[in-house]
Scaffold this active site. Structure first.
Site, PDB file in Angstrom:
ATOM      1  N   PRO A   2      19.423  19.235  25.124  1.00 58.87           N
ATOM      2  CA  PRO A   2      18.969  18.290  26.147  1.00 58.87           C
ATOM      3  C   PRO A   2      20.169  17.700  26.883  1.00 58.87           C
ATOM      4  O   PRO A   2      21.136  17.262  26.269  1.00 58.87           O
ATOM      5  CB  PRO A   2      18.234  17.223  25.330  1.00 58.87           C
ATOM      6  CG  PRO A   2      17.810  17.924  24.075  1.00 58.87           C
ATOM      7  CD  PRO A   2      18.905  18.903  23.788  1.00 58.87           C
ATOM      8  N   GLU A   3      20.105  17.732  28.203  1.00 57.67           N
ATOM      9  CA  GLU A   3      21.167  17.174  29.016  1.00 57.67           C
ATOM     10  C   GLU A   3      20.701  15.825  29.555  1.00 57.67           C
ATOM     11  O   GLU A   3      19.654  15.319  29.159  1.00 57.67           O
ATOM     12  CB  GLU A   3      21.550  18.170  30.113  1.00 57.67           C
ATOM     13  CG  GLU A   3      21.982  19.523  29.541  1.00 57.67           C
ATOM     14  CD  GLU A   3      22.341  20.565  30.583  1.00 57.67           C
ATOM     15  OE1 GLU A   3      22.836  20.192  31.668  1.00 57.67           O
ATOM     16  OE2 GLU A   3      22.131  21.772  30.310  1.00 57.67           O
ATOM     17  N   LYS A  58      24.176  11.626  27.246  1.00 51.59           N
ATOM     18  CA  LYS A  58      23.194  12.279  26.385  1.00 51.59           C
ATOM     19  C   LYS A  58      22.867  11.451  25.134  1.00 51.59           C
ATOM     20  O   LYS A  58      22.210  11.942  24.218  1.00 51.59           O
ATOM     21  CB  LYS A  58      23.703  13.663  25.962  1.00 51.59           C
ATOM     22  CG  LYS A  58      24.049  14.579  27.133  1.00 51.59           C
ATOM     23  CD  LYS A  58      24.617  15.898  26.641  1.00 51.59           C
ATOM     24  CE  LYS A  58      25.152  16.741  27.781  1.00 51.59           C
ATOM     25  NZ  LYS A  58      25.700  18.033  27.306  1.00 51.59           N
ATOM     26  N   ARG A 263      30.228  29.996  25.908  1.00 57.76           N
ATOM     27  CA  ARG A 263      28.969  29.604  26.548  1.00 57.76           C
ATOM     28  C   ARG A 263      28.550  30.667  27.552  1.00 57.76           C
ATOM     29  O   ARG A 263      29.330  31.071  28.424  1.00 57.76           O
ATOM     30  CB  ARG A 263      29.115  28.262  27.280  1.00 57.76           C
ATOM     31  CG  ARG A 263      29.592  27.114  26.414  1.00 57.76           C
ATOM     32  CD  ARG A 263      28.666  26.822  25.247  1.00 57.76           C
ATOM     33  NE  ARG A 263      27.347  26.437  25.680  1.00 57.76           N
ATOM     34  CZ  ARG A 263      26.999  25.194  26.005  1.00 57.76           C
ATOM     35  NH1 ARG A 263      27.905  24.220  25.984  1.00 57.76           N
ATOM     36  NH2 ARG A 263      25.764  24.920  26.377  1.00 57.76           N
TER      37      ARG A 263
END
Length: 276
Positions: A2-3, A58, A263
């Site tokens: 979750p950002e 966050k 990533r």
């Protein structure tokens, strides 16, 4: 993970569910979720009232009576859901806050990466990971000139700089890929080689994308749900993230995917310019 838009959506949906409730007891099914002293966590929370929920980047900041705060980071797959004390436990429920009205807030986390800390309210910038974070998008501190000056000082690739949270807080893999594509900047561009006018474009796109993603209640591409168990809506608007092998809607070339510091990174090799 979750950002910032997803965590803000969790905050907004969780607040009306638990504000004003008083904690009766706490259950730690997996104590390692709590990064501070476990005994203190169990001892101090009963009797405390939920008075609000704030957020930075966050991190959720669950404000309690008696000047205490639970700082919660959801990491990859953390979720909160309100249920009842006698509801069957899910195998991935790890922490439970039972309230005096016999409802219960449960923290669920498949990977067990999320963490909570019990701190004195107001010390979050001294004793938690928040102390290392840069400014958030759409704040006075995150000005266009701030971003231009900050990137001039660095000689690293732009993808890593945007992900490390010290230049700007709250962005993750999804919104970094999206905003770099919107700005026509290759993810391996070196920050101090990017022209100031392109940094200005990036600044504008970061602010607009985070604002719109928050309005759409976040992005669900894997397991993200808000506190009501509902998915976000911004995934319908993604232009590059998750579209590897498809045509770029801007130039028609095929999106490619590379690894940047581990990533997965999707980009257009034609219209995203690399500055080195």
């Amino acid at each position: 993970m979750p950002e910032m838009p997803e965590v803000e959506t969790v905050r907004r949906t969780l607040l009306p569910l638990i504000k004003g409730k008083t904690i009766e007891k706490v259950v730690l099914w997996y104590p390692m979720i709590v990064a501070t002293d476990h005994d203190e966590f169990l001892k101090e929370l009963p009797g405390k009232k939920i008075i609000g929920i704030d957020r930075y980047a966050k991190y959720l900041l669950i404000r309690l009576s008696d000047n205490l705060t639970i700082v919660s980071h959801l990491r990859m797959e953390g979720k909160y859901h309100l249920t009842t004390e006698d509801a069957p436990k899910d195998k991935h429920d790890h922490v439970e806050f039972v309230f005096t009205d016999k409802t219960a807030l449960r923290y669920n986390d498949v990977r067990k990466f999320g963490r909570m800390q019990l701190i004195i309210t107001g010390t979050e910038r001294q004793v938690t990971g928040i102390k290392k974070l840069g400014p958030e998008p759409n704040t006075p501190e995150f000005s266009q000139q701030y971003l231009i000056d900050n990137l001039k000082k660095k000689h690293k690739n732009i993808k890593n700089v945007l992900l490390d949270q010290t230049t700007v807080a709250g962005l993750g893999n999804i919104y970094v890929d999206e905003t770099l594509w919107q700005s026509k900047i290759h993810p391996l561009s070196i920050t101090n080689k990017i022209p100031a006018e392109k940094v200005a474009d990036l600044w504008e796109n970061i602010n607009q994308t985070i604002a719109l993603a928050t309005e759409k209640r976040g992005t669900t591409v894997h397991s993200y749900l808000d506190a009501n168990g509902e998915v976000g809506g911004y995934q319908e608007m993604l232009q590059v993230y998750g579209h590897v092998g498809e045509e770029c809607p801007r130039c028609g070339n095929i999106f490619e995917k590379i690894k940047v510091s581990g990533r997965g990174t999707t980009f257009c090799p034609h219209c995203q310019v690399i500055y080195k």
